[in-house]
Design a protein around this motif. Structure first.
Motif, mmCIF file in Angstrom:
data_model
loop_
_atom_site.group_PDB
_atom_site.id
_atom_site.type_symbol
_atom_site.label_atom_id
_atom_site.label_comp_id
_atom_site.label_asym_id
_atom_site.label_seq_id
_atom_site.Cartn_x
_atom_site.Cartn_y
_atom_site.Cartn_z
ATOM 1 N N TRP A 192 0.829 -1.204 0.000
ATOM 2 C CA TRP A 192 0.000 0.000 0.000
ATOM 3 C C TRP A 192 0.865 1.256 0.000
ATOM 4 N N LEU A 193 1.943 1.254 0.784
ATOM 5 C CA LEU A 193 2.824 2.420 0.869
ATOM 6 C C LEU A 193 3.432 2.756 -0.484
ATOM 7 N N ILE A 194 3.865 1.730 -1.206
ATOM 8 C CA ILE A 194 4.544 1.966 -2.480
ATOM 9 C C ILE A 194 3.553 2.323 -3.586
ATOM 10 N N THR A 195 2.368 1.760 -3.556
ATOM 11 C CA THR A 195 1.438 1.935 -4.676
ATOM 12 C C THR A 195 0.408 3.034 -4.467
ATOM 13 N N ARG A 196 0.165 3.451 -3.200
ATOM 14 C CA ARG A 196 -0.972 4.341 -2.946
ATOM 15 C C ARG A 196 -0.610 5.662 -2.277
ATOM 16 N N GLN A 249 6.906 9.199 -5.190
ATOM 17 C CA GLN A 249 8.247 9.777 -5.234
ATOM 18 C C GLN A 249 9.304 8.696 -5.449
ATOM 19 N N GLN A 250 9.125 7.579 -4.780
ATOM 20 C CA GLN A 250 10.074 6.484 -4.923
ATOM 21 C C GLN A 250 10.081 5.944 -6.349
ATOM 22 N N ARG A 251 8.906 5.768 -6.931
ATOM 23 C CA ARG A 251 8.842 5.261 -8.304
ATOM 24 C C ARG A 251 9.395 6.281 -9.293
ATOM 25 N N SER A 263 10.312 -6.302 -7.394
ATOM 26 C CA SER A 263 8.906 -6.611 -7.155
ATOM 27 C C SER A 263 8.722 -7.046 -5.710
ATOM 28 N N LEU A 264 7.884 -6.335 -4.944
ATOM 29 C CA LEU A 264 7.646 -6.715 -3.554
ATOM 30 C C LEU A 264 6.960 -8.076 -3.426
ATOM 31 N N PRO A 265 5.869 -8.334 -4.171
ATOM 32 C CA PRO A 265 5.296 -9.693 -4.114
ATOM 33 C C PRO A 265 6.276 -10.755 -4.594
ATOM 34 N N GLY A 266 7.103 -10.397 -5.585
ATOM 35 C CA GLY A 266 8.103 -11.343 -6.071
ATOM 36 C C GLY A 266 9.120 -11.683 -5.003
ATOM 37 N N ALA A 267 9.546 -10.678 -4.215
ATOM 38 C CA ALA A 267 10.504 -10.934 -3.138
ATOM 39 C C ALA A 267 9.911 -11.891 -2.109
ATOM 40 N N MET A 268 8.641 -11.680 -1.745
ATOM 41 C CA MET A 268 8.007 -12.570 -0.777
ATOM 42 C C MET A 268 7.815 -13.968 -1.355
ATOM 43 N N LEU A 269 7.407 -14.049 -2.630
ATOM 44 C CA LEU A 269 7.255 -15.360 -3.266
ATOM 45 C C LEU A 269 8.592 -16.092 -3.313
ATOM 46 N N GLY A 270 9.650 -15.378 -3.676
ATOM 47 C CA GLY A 270 10.969 -15.999 -3.704
ATOM 48 C C GLY A 270 11.394 -16.489 -2.338
#
Length: 304
Positions: A169-173, A179-181, A249-256
Motif C-alpha cells: 500500500w505504501l509503495i502503490t498508494r 516519489q520512490q517510483r 517486485s515486492l510480491p516477487g521478493a516474498m514469493l521468492g
C-alpha cells in the motif's frame, strides 16, 4: 503426511523471514539500481539488539511477553533504521555518480565492518535465550509423529503478511511511493520537479532496514540463538529470494522467500540437509539462465 505437513509449516515460516529481508533488497535495488550487500548484516545487528533487549527486560522483571516483544521491536526498528541511514549516507551517496563497482565494494566493506563490530563488542560465541513464546496446536498425527503449528510460527506469518500488505500500500498508494517510483525511473527529472531525491533514497534504506529489524526480532524469538555470522548467510539467501521472485517486485521478493524456505525444508527432510544450500543456489542459477527477470519480474525495456 504428518511429516510433510510439518515441513510445509517450517518452510513457510523460514520463507516468511527470508521474504522480509528480501523486500529490503528489492526496495533498494528498485530505487538506485544497486544491491545493498550490507543489508543482511543489518538484520544480524537487529538480532543482537533483540537478544540484548529480551535479556534486559527479563532481568528487570518484565513478565509480559507481548509487552517485551513490542518494546524490543520498537527499539530494534529505531536502531536499525539509523544503521540503514548510515549505510546509505556513508557507503552509497558519496559514490552515487561512480561506476557500479565502487558502491558494491563499499557495501561489502560496510558488511565486513558490521560483522567485526558485533564480533568485537558481543563476542564470537553463540548467544542463547529461553523460548519467548511456547505452545501450539497439534494438527495431524500419523505413525506416532505429530505435525504441530506453534504460536511463534503463527505470529511470524501474520506479521509478515501484515507488513507485506502495508508496504505494498505504501509503495502503490501514497505520495512517498510515487516519489520512490519517480526516483526509480529518472532521478535527474525527479529532482527538477522539486522532489528531494536524497531524502527519498535515505527513507527507502531506512524502511528496508526496519523490515530487517522485524525479521531479526522474529528469528531471535523463534530460534533463541544468534551469532555474528547469521547476517551473511541469511542475506545471501534473501538476495537469492529477491532475484528468484523478480528483483524490484515486492510480491516477487516474498514469493521468492517462501520458495527458498520450502526448498530448504523439504530438501533437508527428504534428501540431504548438507546440500540444501547447494539446491537453493542451483535453482538461482537456473532462474538466471532461463528467466533472468525472475518469476514476477518484468524485463527492462530501454526506450530510445
Amino acid at each position: 503426511m504428518a511429516l510433510a505437513l510439518q515441513q510445509l509449516i517450517n518452510g513457510l515460516t523460514l520463507g516468511a523471514v527470508y521474504g522480509l529481508i528480501a523486500i529490503g533488497y528489492t526496495m533498494v535495488y528498485g530505487i538506485i539500481g544497486m544491491i545493498n550487500f550490507a543489508h543482511g548484516d543489518i538484520y544480524m545487528v537487529s538480532a543482537f539488539i533483540a537478544i540484548t533487549g529480551f535479556t534486559l527486560l527479563t532481568a528487570f522483571g518484565v513478565e509480559s511477553v507481548a509487552f517485551a516483544l513490542l518494546v524490543v521491536l520498537a527499539v530494534a526498528v529505531l536502531f536499525t533504521s539509523v544503521y540503514g541511514w548510515a549505510v546509505e549516507r556513508l557507503a552509497y551517496r558519496p559514490l552515487r555518480g561512480a561506476t557500479r563497482l565502487a558502491p558494491l565494494i563499499s557495501a561489502i566493506g560496510m558488511s565486513i565492518f558490521l560483522q567485526n563490530m558485533v564480533q568485537l563488542t558481543q563476542g564470537a560465541r553463540v548467544k542463547p535465550i529461553p523460548p519467548m513464546i511456547t505452545g501450539g496446536v497439534d494438527l495431524l498425527t500419523v505413525d506416532g509423529f505429530t505435525a504441530r503449528l506453534s504460536y511463534s510460527q503463527v505470529l511470524i506469518v501474520l506479521v509478515t503478511v501484515a507488513l507485506l500488505a502495508g508496504f505494498t500500500w505504501l509503495i502503490t498508494r501514497t505520495s512517498f511511493g510515487r516519489q520512490q517510483r519517480a526516483c526509480e525511473q529518472d532521478r535527474t527529472m525527479t529532482a527538477l520537479l522539486g522532489i528531494d531525491v536524497d531524502r527519498t533514497i535515505s527513507l527507502t534504506f531506512m524502511l528496508g532496514a526496519a523490515l530487517a529489524a522485524v525479521a531479526g526480532v522474529m528469528v531471535t524469538m523463534y530460534y533463541g540463538v544468534v551469532n555474528f555470522y547469521i547476517g551473511f548467510v541469511a542475506g545471501i539467501k534473501a538476495f537469492t529470494a529477491a532475484v528468484l521472485g523478480g528483483i524490484g517486485s515486492l510480491p516477487g521478493a516474498m514469493l521468492g522467500g517462501l520458495l527458498i524456505g520450502l526448498i530448504e525444508a523439504f530438501w533437508s527432510n527428504y534428501l540431504s540437509a548438507e546440500y540444501k544450500d547447494v539446491a537453493t543456489f542451483s535453482i538461482l542459477i537456473l532462474v538466471l539462465l532461463f528467466r533472468p527477470s525472475g518469476l514476477l519480474g518484468r524485463p527492462e525495456v530501454e526506450k530510445v
